[in-house]
Design a protein around this motif. Structure first.
Motif, PDB file in Angstrom:
ATOM      1  N   LEU A 262       0.847  -1.063   0.003  1.00  0.00           N
ATOM      2  CA  LEU A 262      -0.003  -0.004   0.058  1.00  0.00           C
ATOM      3  C   LEU A 262       0.921   1.144   0.114  1.00  0.00           C
ATOM      4  N   VAL A 263       0.656   1.909  -1.286  1.00  0.00           N
ATOM      5  CA  VAL A 263       1.511   3.326  -1.474  1.00  0.00           C
ATOM      6  C   VAL A 263       0.816   4.661  -0.941  1.00  0.00           C
ATOM      7  N   PRO A 264       1.247   5.441  -0.188  1.00  0.00           N
ATOM      8  CA  PRO A 264       0.345   6.564  -0.216  1.00  0.00           C
ATOM      9  C   PRO A 264       0.430   7.482  -1.416  1.00  0.00           C
ATOM     10  N   LEU A 265      -0.899   7.804  -1.775  1.00  0.00           N
ATOM     11  CA  LEU A 265      -0.716   8.840  -2.711  1.00  0.00           C
ATOM     12  C   LEU A 265      -0.609  10.336  -2.269  1.00  0.00           C
ATOM     13  N   SER A 266       0.344  10.977  -2.828  1.00  0.00           N
ATOM     14  CA  SER A 266       0.986  12.231  -2.351  1.00  0.00           C
ATOM     15  C   SER A 266       0.208  13.385  -2.826  1.00  0.00           C
ATOM     16  N   ASP A 267      -0.885  13.496  -3.654  1.00  0.00           N
ATOM     17  CA  ASP A 267      -1.506  14.382  -4.179  1.00  0.00           C
ATOM     18  C   ASP A 267      -2.609  15.172  -3.163  1.00  0.00           C
ATOM     19  N   GLU A 268      -2.596  16.498  -3.126  1.00  0.00           N
ATOM     20  CA  GLU A 268      -3.523  16.892  -1.855  1.00  0.00           C
ATOM     21  C   GLU A 268      -4.789  16.471  -2.094  1.00  0.00           C
ATOM     22  N   TRP A 269      -5.428  16.314  -3.081  1.00  0.00           N
ATOM     23  CA  TRP A 269      -7.077  15.881  -3.409  1.00  0.00           C
ATOM     24  C   TRP A 269      -7.068  14.332  -2.929  1.00  0.00           C
ATOM     25  N   ALA A 270      -5.798  13.818  -2.431  1.00  0.00           N
ATOM     26  CA  ALA A 270      -6.313  12.322  -2.015  1.00  0.00           C
ATOM     27  C   ALA A 270      -6.967  12.366  -0.841  1.00  0.00           C
ATOM     28  N   ALA A 271      -7.097  13.503   0.140  1.00  0.00           N
ATOM     29  CA  ALA A 271      -7.708  13.584   0.980  1.00  0.00           C
ATOM     30  C   ALA A 271      -9.394  13.549   0.563  1.00  0.00           C
ATOM     31  N   ARG A 272     -10.066  12.885   0.949  1.00  0.00           N
ATOM     32  CA  ARG A 272     -11.485  12.867   0.558  1.00  0.00           C
ATOM     33  C   ARG A 272     -12.355  12.941   1.743  1.00  0.00           C
ATOM     34  N   GLU A 273     -13.850  13.163   1.364  1.00  0.00           N
ATOM     35  CA  GLU A 273     -14.749  13.351   2.147  1.00  0.00           C
ATOM     36  C   GLU A 273     -16.010  12.562   1.879  1.00  0.00           C
ATOM     37  N   LEU A 274     -16.858  12.008   2.957  1.00  0.00           N
ATOM     38  CA  LEU A 274     -18.000  11.332   2.841  1.00  0.00           C
ATOM     39  C   LEU A 274     -19.199  12.442   3.452  1.00  0.00           C
ATOM     40  N   LYS A 275     -20.419  12.507   2.636  1.00  0.00           N
ATOM     41  CA  LYS A 275     -21.439  13.137   3.164  1.00  0.00           C
ATOM     42  C   LYS A 275     -22.687  12.617   3.275  1.00  0.00           C
ATOM     43  N   LEU A 276     -23.537  12.648   4.234  1.00  0.00           N
ATOM     44  CA  LEU A 276     -24.689  12.263   4.594  1.00  0.00           C
ATOM     45  C   LEU A 276     -25.712  13.081   3.843  1.00  0.00           C
ATOM     46  N   CYS A 277     -26.759  12.472   2.876  1.00  0.00           N
ATOM     47  CA  CYS A 277     -27.564  13.315   2.374  1.00  0.00           C
ATOM     48  C   CYS A 277     -28.847  12.886   2.878  1.00  0.00           C
ATOM     49  N   LEU A 278     -30.183  13.820   2.980  1.00  0.00           N
ATOM     50  CA  LEU A 278     -31.311  13.579   3.573  1.00  0.00           C
ATOM     51  C   LEU A 278     -32.108  14.765   3.070  1.00  0.00           C
ATOM     52  N   ARG A 279     -33.377  14.431   3.187  1.00  0.00           N
ATOM     53  CA  ARG A 279     -34.569  15.359   2.969  1.00  0.00           C
ATOM     54  C   ARG A 279     -34.348  16.309   4.172  1.00  0.00           C
ATOM     55  N   GLN A 280     -35.172  17.285   4.194  1.00  0.00           N
ATOM     56  CA  GLN A 280     -35.262  18.221   5.320  1.00  0.00           C
ATOM     57  C   GLN A 280     -35.348  17.772   6.602  1.00  0.00           C
ATOM     58  N   TRP A 281     -34.469  18.190   7.573  1.00  0.00           N
ATOM     59  CA  TRP A 281     -34.294  17.614   9.084  1.00  0.00           C
ATOM     60  C   TRP A 281     -35.932  17.289   9.460  1.00  0.00           C
ATOM     61  N   GLU A 282     -36.637  18.370   9.642  1.00  0.00           N
ATOM     62  CA  GLU A 282     -38.069  18.254  10.122  1.00  0.00           C
ATOM     63  C   GLU A 282     -38.804  17.382   9.434  1.00  0.00           C
ATOM     64  N   ASP A 283     -38.539  16.722   8.357  1.00  0.00           N
ATOM     65  CA  ASP A 283     -39.335  16.035   7.489  1.00  0.00           C
ATOM     66  C   ASP A 283     -38.898  14.453   7.911  1.00  0.00           C
ATOM     67  N   LEU A 284     -37.988  14.145   8.650  1.00  0.00           N
ATOM     68  CA  LEU A 284     -37.543  12.960   9.162  1.00  0.00           C
ATOM     69  C   LEU A 284     -38.261  12.281  10.171  1.00  0.00           C
ATOM     70  N   PRO A 285     -38.537  10.819  10.129  1.00  0.00           N
ATOM     71  CA  PRO A 285     -39.102  10.367  11.439  1.00  0.00           C
ATOM     72  C   PRO A 285     -38.122  10.438  12.526  1.00  0.00           C
ATOM     73  N   SER A 286     -38.496  10.398  13.618  1.00  0.00           N
ATOM     74  CA  SER A 286     -37.472  10.425  14.812  1.00  0.00           C
ATOM     75  C   SER A 286     -36.121   9.560  14.741  1.00  0.00           C
ATOM     76  N   THR A 287     -36.287   8.109  14.543  1.00  0.00           N
ATOM     77  CA  THR A 287     -35.382   7.297  14.306  1.00  0.00           C
ATOM     78  C   THR A 287     -34.364   7.330  13.429  1.00  0.00           C
ATOM     79  N   VAL A 288     -35.057   8.120  12.176  1.00  0.00           N
ATOM     80  CA  VAL A 288     -34.139   8.329  11.054  1.00  0.00           C
ATOM     81  C   VAL A 288     -33.202   9.644  11.719  1.00  0.00           C
ATOM     82  N   ARG A 289     -33.855  10.494  12.278  1.00  0.00           N
ATOM     83  CA  ARG A 289     -32.997  11.473  12.664  1.00  0.00           C
ATOM     84  C   ARG A 289     -31.920  11.121  13.717  1.00  0.00           C
ATOM     85  N   THR A 290     -32.072  10.183  14.499  1.00  0.00           N
ATOM     86  CA  THR A 290     -31.114   9.511  15.513  1.00  0.00           C
ATOM     87  C   THR A 290     -30.191   8.860  14.723  1.00  0.00           C
ATOM     88  N   LEU A 291     -30.465   8.126  13.720  1.00  0.00           N
ATOM     89  CA  LEU A 291     -29.376   7.426  12.828  1.00  0.00           C
ATOM     90  C   LEU A 291     -28.303   8.618  12.155  1.00  0.00           C
TER      91      LEU A 291
END
Length: 299
Positions: A262-291
């Motif tokens: 396993l060889v590190p990739l030196s480019d700056e963009w090699a640091a990546r992000e994951l995002k959670l996408c959802l409908r508007q917060w107030e539209d979610l059932p309580s357990t979904v909001r908890t998760l």
């Protein structure tokens, strides 16, 4: 004296289903309810309210201004009823809550499994159905209501959905031990592009991102094989088909077991992000909001 209610939960469920489908027949079929019964129930609802909720046209139905107002309240009422029923089920020891989570391949091979494991360990009355697909399909599933939550690549900004940072990871290069890059302390993407590569399908978020980086740098990637998962990519790398760009944590899991490098990739963009996408917060059932709160560190 308080006026009696002019609708009940079945009325509201039917109304919301028809509004979502834009069609009386499709809305009735989704419940399911006979078309004649659905039509009669909606007419009676409009009569009791003294308002038209839909306008009819050749392609289906469209909400009136009164219908749009009722839809907002109906969705809130149904969510509250759902939450109340789940609370009663949980007190009875019934396992009823099923959450639908869609996620891309990277999320499923990095931060998501351990996070979900911790979440479920403390919640015996919650089940999760996890579906893996490219980020663009995750977004569509959330938009359509097929998914309660979605995990996507950080490069996506879907309009109309809320996105929250969920986790970061770093990209690295996985190679067979005899590969020319195997003994290097790090490598750049430009240097990597000189060699044969193994990748995910073109539609995947990661592969689309790597193609974009290659185009920006004026590089041609020599993709010799594409595989549907990181596990399949690892086997191709071990067999000598080429090197592969993978999340560092994923690659590390396979290095010791299969004798890979396993060889590190030196480019700056090699640091990546994951995002959670959802409908508007107030539209979610309580357990979904908890998760959602759990996955994003809010709880």
């Amino acid at each position: 004296m308080t006026n009696p209610l002019r609708f009940d939960l079945p009325d509201l469920k039917l109304f919301v289903a028809v509004a979502a489908a834009g069609s009386l027949s499709k809305g009735a079929a989704a419940l399911p309810v006979a078309l004649s019964a659905a039509s009669s129930r909606l007419r009676q609802l409009e009569h009791r309210l003294g308002l038209s909720l839909f306008t009819r046209h050749a392609g289906g139905v469209r909400l009136t201004s009164a219908g749009e107002t009722l839809l907002e309240h109906a969705q809130r009422i149904l969510r509250a009823a759902h939450d109340a029923q789940q609370a009663m089920n949980n007190l009875n020891g019934e396992v009823q809550e099923v959450l639908r989570l869609y996620a891309n391949t990277t999320a499923n091979s990095t931060v998501l499994p351990s996070a979900l494991g911790r979440f479920l360990a403390d919640r015996p009355f919650v089940n999760v159905v996890l579906t893996e697909c490219p980020s663009r399909d995750v977004v569509l599933a959330v938009e359509r209501g097929e998914a309660d939550l979605g995990v996507i690549d950080g490069g996506y900004e879907p309009p109309g959905l809320l996105t929250l940072p969920m986790g970061r990871y770093r990209l690295a290069v996985l190679t067979a031990p005899q590969h020319p890059l195997a003994q290097q302390g790090a490598t750049s993407f430009r240097e990597l592009a000189r060699y044969d590569l193994v990748g995910l399908p073109e539609a995947s978020a990661m592969q689309s991102f790597l193609k974009k980086m290659a185009d920006l740098a004026g590089l041609d990637l020599r993709i010799r094989a594409r595989a549907p998962s990181f596990a399949a990519i690892v086997r191709l790398v071990a067999a000598g088909a080429g090197a592969a760009v993978v999340p560092e944590s994923t690659g590390r899991d396979y290095c010791d077991a299969m004798g890979l490098a396993l060889v590190p990739l030196s480019d700056e963009w090699a640091a990546r992000e994951l995002k959670l996408c959802l409908r508007q917060w107030e539209d979610l059932p309580s357990t979904v909001r908890t998760l959602a709160g759990f996955l994003t560190g809010l709880h």
